[in-house]
Structures are given as C-alpha cells and as structure tokens.
Write an enzyme that holds these catalytic residues in place. Structure first.
Site, PDB file in Angstrom:
ATOM      1  CB  CYS A   2      -0.943   0.063   1.185  1.00 39.42           C
ATOM      2  SG  CYS A   2      -1.939  -1.398   1.410  1.00 39.42           S
ATOM      3  NE  ARG A  27       4.414   1.952  -0.543  1.00 40.60           N
ATOM      4  CZ  ARG A  27       5.515   1.605   0.119  1.00 40.60           C
ATOM      5  NH1 ARG A  27       6.691   1.844  -0.423  1.00 40.60           N
ATOM      6  NH2 ARG A  27       5.446   1.041   1.298  1.00 40.60           N
ATOM      7  CD1 TRP A  74      -0.510  -5.781  -3.940  1.00 41.19           C
ATOM      8  CD2 TRP A  74      -0.223  -6.554  -1.874  1.00 41.19           C
ATOM      9  NE1 TRP A  74      -0.019  -7.060  -4.025  1.00 41.19           N
ATOM     10  CE2 TRP A  74       0.165  -7.563  -2.775  1.00 41.19           C
ATOM     11  CE3 TRP A  74      -0.130  -6.823  -0.504  1.00 41.19           C
ATOM     12  CZ2 TRP A  74       0.639  -8.799  -2.365  1.00 41.19           C
ATOM     13  CZ3 TRP A  74       0.338  -8.062  -0.090  1.00 41.19           C
ATOM     14  CH2 TRP A  74       0.723  -9.037  -1.023  1.00 41.19           C
ATOM     15  CG  ASN A 100       2.298   0.331   4.003  1.00 40.00           C
ATOM     16  OD1 ASN A 100       3.415   0.792   3.852  1.00 40.00           O
ATOM     17  ND2 ASN A 100       2.035  -0.931   3.737  1.00 40.00           N
ATOM     18  N   GLY A 101       0.466  -1.831   6.177  1.00 37.89           N
ATOM     19  CA  GLY A 101       1.003  -2.788   7.140  1.00 37.89           C
ATOM     20  C   GLY A 101      -0.064  -3.795   7.530  1.00 37.89           C
ATOM     21  CD  GLU A 476      15.800 -11.177 -12.396  1.00 33.12           C
ATOM     22  OE1 GLU A 476      15.448 -11.809 -11.377  1.00 33.12           O
ATOM     23  OE2 GLU A 476      15.316 -10.074 -12.692  1.00 33.12           O
ATOM     24  CE  LYS A 480      12.116  -8.947 -13.886  1.00 35.80           C
ATOM     25  NZ  LYS A 480      12.926  -9.002 -12.739  1.00 35.80           N
ATOM     26  CD  GLU A 483       8.896 -10.158 -11.439  1.00 31.51           C
ATOM     27  OE1 GLU A 483       8.923  -9.793 -10.261  1.00 31.51           O
ATOM     28  OE2 GLU A 483       9.724  -9.755 -12.288  1.00 31.51           O
ATOM     29  CG  HIS A 499      18.411 -34.997 -11.039  1.00 36.36           C
ATOM     30  ND1 HIS A 499      18.733 -36.333 -10.944  1.00 36.36           N
ATOM     31  CD2 HIS A 499      19.587 -34.340 -11.189  1.00 36.36           C
ATOM     32  CE1 HIS A 499      20.047 -36.473 -10.997  1.00 36.36           C
ATOM     33  NE2 HIS A 499      20.584 -35.282 -11.155  1.00 36.36           N
ATOM     34  CE  LYS A 598      10.805  -0.888  -8.473  1.00 35.56           C
ATOM     35  NZ  LYS A 598      11.128  -2.115  -9.197  1.00 35.56           N
TER      36      LYS A 598
HETATM   37  C1  G6P Z   1       9.047  -7.409  -4.899  1.00 31.27           C
HETATM   38  C2  G6P Z   1       9.352  -6.817  -6.255  1.00 31.27           C
HETATM   39  C3  G6P Z   1      10.606  -7.461  -6.841  1.00 31.27           C
HETATM   40  C4  G6P Z   1      11.760  -7.341  -5.865  1.00 31.27           C
HETATM   41  C5  G6P Z   1      11.415  -7.910  -4.487  1.00 31.27           C
HETATM   42  C6  G6P Z   1      12.472  -7.580  -3.452  1.00 31.27           C
HETATM   43  O1  G6P Z   1       8.620  -8.719  -5.045  1.00 31.27           O
HETATM   44  O2  G6P Z   1       8.252  -6.990  -7.135  1.00 31.27           O
HETATM   45  O3  G6P Z   1      10.943  -6.830  -8.060  1.00 31.27           O
HETATM   46  O4  G6P Z   1      12.871  -8.018  -6.381  1.00 31.27           O
HETATM   47  O5  G6P Z   1      10.188  -7.343  -4.025  1.00 31.27           O
HETATM   48  O6  G6P Z   1      12.510  -6.200  -3.267  1.00 31.27           O
HETATM   49  P1  G6P Z   1      13.742  -5.380  -2.722  1.00 31.27           P
HETATM   50  O7  G6P Z   1      13.246  -3.962  -2.650  1.00 31.27           O
HETATM   51  O8  G6P Z   1      14.053  -5.938  -1.363  1.00 31.27           O
HETATM   52  O9  G6P Z   1      14.865  -5.548  -3.664  1.00 31.27           O
END
Ligand code: G6P
Length: 603
Positions: A2, A27, A74, A100-101, A476, A480, A483, A499, A598
């Site tokens: 949030c 957020r 969120w 938020n929390g 990664e 990507k 996501e 395996h 994010k």
């Molecule tokens: C969320 C974001 C990711 C990020 C992760 C860790 O899941 O969507 O893109 O890698 O958090 O975030 P940080 O701010 O700790 O790198």
C-alpha cells in the site's frame, strides 16, 4: 504494501494526493481512496481499481480541500472492494485514517471495540485503528494516535486527520516506511520519496515507533518514548524528470535502456568512497563466513555474488532467501558477515533477517538503492546502488546495478582480506568498467530479440537453463517472463534438468539455454542434446558459437563475448528484453503486473 500520501497547505489537496498516489501505484493498485477536509466536513471518495478510476470519481464529485490523505491498496485482509478501500472513518465520521502494514491483533481489538458499541463497515484489519483513535481522542490528535498505536501489534504506517484539526496530519510508523517534508507554507507525507519529488527535495524519514505532526510549513516529531526530536531533513538527489517515460512505451523498457548509466554510476560511486572508507564501519578480522540475504530479483543478484565471491574470498558464502533464513534459526554470530541486498531497503523479510542476525552479533552490509531506507539505516555499512528511481514493478536496472555493486564489494572484501594487491584491485576494476559498454552492445540487439519474442509469445510454458553464474541468470530470466507476461516459466540449473524437468520436454516446449564459453560449455552442450533428443525447442543465447551450437539451436541469439565476471551484463539485458517484448505482444500490464507490488512490506 500500500501507498500513503498526505497534504496540508494552500493548494488543492486532491491534486497533490492524486499525483502522489499515481507515483506510488507500484506499491499496490487494487483500490484507492482519498479523504478531503471540505467546508462541509470530511469527504471520502474511494474506488476499486487503479488511481485513474479514483481521479475520475474525484473530478465528478467536484470537491476540493486544503487538507487530505490518500491511499492506494494492495489487499491483505478483505477483498479489494470500495468498503475495504482506505481511508476508513470512525463512528462519528470526524476522523479518517489510512494504513500500510498488518495489525496482527485486529480480531481481539475488533471484538473489544464492538462490545463497546463501535460500528465497523469493512473487513480490514485497519479499521480497528481509526476506532481506537476515536476512543482515545480528548482534543489532542497526536496524543490520541500515540495511545491508539500503543495498543496495536504488528506493522503500521498511518496518517490520520480530524475535522476539528484543519491544519494538521498526524502520522506514526512501525515496520512500514513513511517520509515527511515541509516547505514554507505546506506539509507533506508519503510512503516513499517519489510521491513527493515534484514538491520537495529534502525529507524526514520517520524512524521506528515515531509519531509526527505535519503542519503547513513545519514538522514535529516524537520518538518511541514520546520525547520531542530534532527534525533534520535529508536531501534526495533524484530528478523528477526521470519518472517520465522519455519516449519509451513503458517504464520497464526505459529502465532496461538506462542500465549502462545505472551500472556506470554505481561503479563510479567508488570515486567518492574508496574501499577502506566504504568498509570502515566493520571489523572484518573475525569473519569466517558470509551470508547474503534478499528476496525476489535481489535474491538472484545475491546468488550471482555467491558464485563470484566464494572462489574470490576463499570463504563459505551462501545466498539465502530472507523469508526462509529468518525462521530457520540460522547458525550466524560474530563470525558472520551478512550482506543484505534490497532495492527498496524496506522489504520486511529482508529487514527482519537482518535484525535477527544483528541480534546474534553478526555485522551487516546493506546493498540498497533507496537513500535513507530502513535497511540503509540499520546496516553497519551501506553500499548504495546508483540506479536512480525504478518505477516498473519488475526490477531491471536495479538488478544489474546490484550485481555491479556486489562485484565491486567482493573486490573490496578481497583487498581487505589481503587477497588482492592494490594493482590487482585496479586491474579488476578496470575489467569491470567494461560492463556498461557491453550492456549497450546487447541493447543494440533489441530488434532481433523482439523478432524472437514474436515467434515465442504464444507458448504457455518455458524452461530456462544455465550453469554456474548463468544459473542465477536463468532464474532471473524465468522470473521476468512470469512476472510480466503471466507465462509459466521455470529456471533450472542445467545439470538438474535430468532430475525432473526433463519430463516436461516435448515438441511444443521452448527451452531457453544460456551458453557461454566461460561456464562449462561442454556440459551445457550435452544438456542441449538431451533437449533436442526429446524434440524440445531450443532458444540459445550464446556468447560463443561453434558449429555444434549452431546445429543444435532452433533459434540463436549471439551475445558479445566477455570474461566470466561480466556475464551478467551480457545475458541479463537480453533476457529482460525478451520478457518485455513477449509481455508487450501479449498485451499485459507491463509496468504494473497483476497481484505484484514493488515494495513488499508485509511478510
Ligand atoms: C518485490 C518486487 C521485486 C523485488 C522484491 C524484493 O517482489 O516486485 O521486483 O525483487 O520485491 O525487493 P527489494 O526492494 O528488497 O529488492
């Protein structure tokens, strides 16, 4: 997660709240709302969906005010409906609150408040807070908020307004971030700096347990014991223009193209901080092992560091998923160096892992992008990545900047342990300084990568394979893709394919193979043969092409050759561009994919 925004001052509060919320949409974006103080009392406007829906509703309502709070949600407790959207009001309708929390004891508090006659209108954990403020209010809003939050267990960043206090917003935080700012006749509050960048450059980052009063032209802050604090603002150098798309279709595309600069700036930060100074807050002599802790994409950067650092430092190095690490009672102590990697510096799992390790005597280095974030404040030493503001929810430039920072930090640690001479350090840094140029070379391949995406965007499943350093990059690449395009993709260590994942391979299964002369090319060739023998579709990204690779690959993307430590800078941009174009062709919401946020400030 949030996002929260607050404004008090002579301007139209609703405009500032809506622009701030739009900048915080990363957020969370399932519903949003504002509370405005108008001549007719508090007006609440809430909408399901993105900020644009809320903006339209505010415009249609035609209301304005000089004091207000806003929120983008969120969902944690309760569906994303209008009733569950913030702000929430007390029974009298005089107090509004955003949060938020997570309030962990909300059930007990709700029971208690219901028994005393309070009426609840939502299923959220948040609503108990506004009723607690109502209970505690005796004319002093700061005092009421202080008493209310003292009863809450969990994490919170809140902003509260009251009709009888038309010139103040009261805020409090524990576990979730808040920043405040003041200009000569205005006061601002937000979850994160970007929301306020068009209006202020100097910020106060609230500390754990603090309560703040935001007034037109000033801030007052009390520490966790209720003692007044001196407010020192901190300058933040980000440019608001960097928050615009600058001709790119999405922020993600722009941020992928900003990588050469982000990496160069990160590597250049050493010019102002030589290694002795960067590590000066630490005593490295007792260190016998290193734990990197992180989440999501940052975890993949940590895993890259594990592969690079262990042979370089001759110490056990392990990358750990923060949410697992913190609960497994890890064997860390004074001999452990914890390196916490986080773009936001606010991810709660990473922060809690750090706090747990510190309590056991470990020393902590934070690798962080956001200046002044919780991790930056709590670590014994901080290495800032200089990626600038990243708006796209899927991390791109912050990932390669993290790797640049971790590579440099590894060299510092090797130098500090006497494993590199000054001249060797200089040469290693010289090699690393080729990274931005290599990324540029890969970005020039964008049209070829787009053509590949065109061929592949309709497939429902993907497997990504890599060995050694290319294994975290395979993870990664798969992350990507899933996501932002919602395609199921799995990253795997190529040697592990036999395996399990090999059972998935058939004539309609694309397998993305990362192939380099630097990482066991013969072994990877055998893995490609295994895919081919089962009629899988081989899409090979290779920095070294021999006849065998050419013959096996159904589709081939040639990457520039480089040394081992530079592999992340050639393979990553190609994987990012592939995921980006697949998602774009599928028409998904690239910058704000569904269900993601994010900055993740809940466990
Ligand atoms: C969320 C974001 C990711 C990020 C992760 C860790 O899941 O969507 O893109 O890698 O958090 O975030 P940080 O701010 O700790 O790198």
């Amino acid at each position: 997660m949030c996002g929260i925004v607050g404004y008090v001052g002579p301007k139209r509060a609703e405009e500032i709240l809506l622009s701030g919320l739009a900048r915080l949409e990363y957020r969370g974006y399932d519903s949003a709302g504002v509370a405005l103080l108008t001549p007719n009392g508090l007006r609440l406007i809430r909408q399901v969906g993105k900020i644009s829906n809320l903006a339209q509703a505010v415009q249609e309502a035609g209301i304005t005010g000089n004091l207000g709070i806003g929120h983008t949600r969120w969902a944690t407790h309760g569906l994303p409906t209008e009733e569950n959207a913030h702000p929430h009001c007390d029974c009298t309708g005089k107090i509004a609150l955003v949060h938020n929390g997570i309030i962990e004891n909300h059930r007990e508090l709700r029971e208690e408040l219901l028994s005393r006659g309070h009426r609840f209108r939502s299923q959220t954990d948040t609503e108990v807070l506004v009723h607690l403020v109502e209970e505690e209010y005796r004319g002093d809003l700061v005092e009421a908020v202080r008493r209310a939050v003292a009863r809450a267990v969990g994490a919170y960043a809140i902003a509260v307004v009251h009709v009888d206090h038309p010139q103040e917003i009261v805020a409090a935080r524990l576990g979730s971030p808040l920043v405040a700012a003041a200009t000569p006749d205005e006061g601002f509050l937000a979850s994160d700096v970007p929301a306020l960048l068009p209006y202020a450059r100097a910020f106060y980052f609230l500390e754990e347990g603090e309560v703040a009063q935001i007034l037109p032209g000033g801030l007052r802050v009390w520490d966790r014991h209720g003692r007044p604090k001196e407010v020192r603002l901190r300058e933040v150098p980000w440019d608001p223009l960097s928050a615009e798309k600058a001709g790119f279709r999405h922020f993600m595309e722009k941020e992928i193209h900003e990588q050469p600069r982000a990496i160069a700036d990160t590597l250049r930060s050493e010019l102002s901080t030589p290694w002795e100074e960067g590590l000066s807050g630490l005593d490295l002599s007792p260190v016998e092992h290193i734990c990197l802790v992180a989440c999501g994409t940052s975890y993949h950067a940590a895993l890259v560091a594990e592969y690079l650092w262990e042979p370089l430092l001759g110490l056990p190095v392990s990358a750990e998923i923060a949410s697992e690490f913190r609960y497994k009672n890890p064997a860390v102590g004074e001999k452990t160096l914890v390196v916490a990697v986080s773009q936001s510096g606010e991810t709660i799992d990473t922060l809690m892992a750090v706090r747990g390790a510190k309590a056991k005597g470990a020393q902590v280095i934070g690798v962080v992008n956001v200046v002044g974030s919780a991790l930056a404040r709590e670590a014994h030493a901080v290495f800032y990545t200089r990626a600038g503001l990243e708006i796209g929810v899927a991390a791109t430039k912050t990932f390669t900047a993290q790797i640049a920072a971790l590579e440099l930090l590894g060299l510092w640690l090797a130098r500090a342990r006497g494993l590199l001479r000054e001249e060797e350090l200089r040469q290693a840094k010289e090699r690393l300084s080729r990274a931005p140029r290599l990324v540029e070379e890969v970005l020039e391949l964008a049209p070829q990568i787009e053509a590949l995406a065109q061929k592949f965007y309709t497939y429902p499943n993907f497997l990504y394979l890599g060995r050694g350093l290319l294994y975290p990059l395979a993870l990664e690449g798969a992350l990507k893709l899933k996501e932002i395009s919602y395609i199921h993709a799995e990253g795997y260590a190529a040697g592990e394919m036999k395996h399990g994942p090999i059972a998935l391979i058939h004539e309609a299964m694309p397998v993305v193979v990362l192939y380099s002369a630097q990482e066991l090319p013969e072994k990877v060739l055998s893995n490609m043969q295994e895919v081919r023998a089962r009629r899988g579709i081989l899409l090979v990204l290779a920095d070294h092409v021999n006849p065998e690779v050419e013959e096996l690959a159904d589709h081939l993307l040639r990457l520039p050759p480089s040394s081992r430590e530079l592999l992340p800078f050639t393979f990553t941009p190609a994987l990012q561009l592939f995921a980006y174009h697949v998602a774009r062709l599928k028409g998904t919401d690239v910058d704000q994919p569904r269900n993601l946020a994010k900055t993740v400030t809940v466990e």
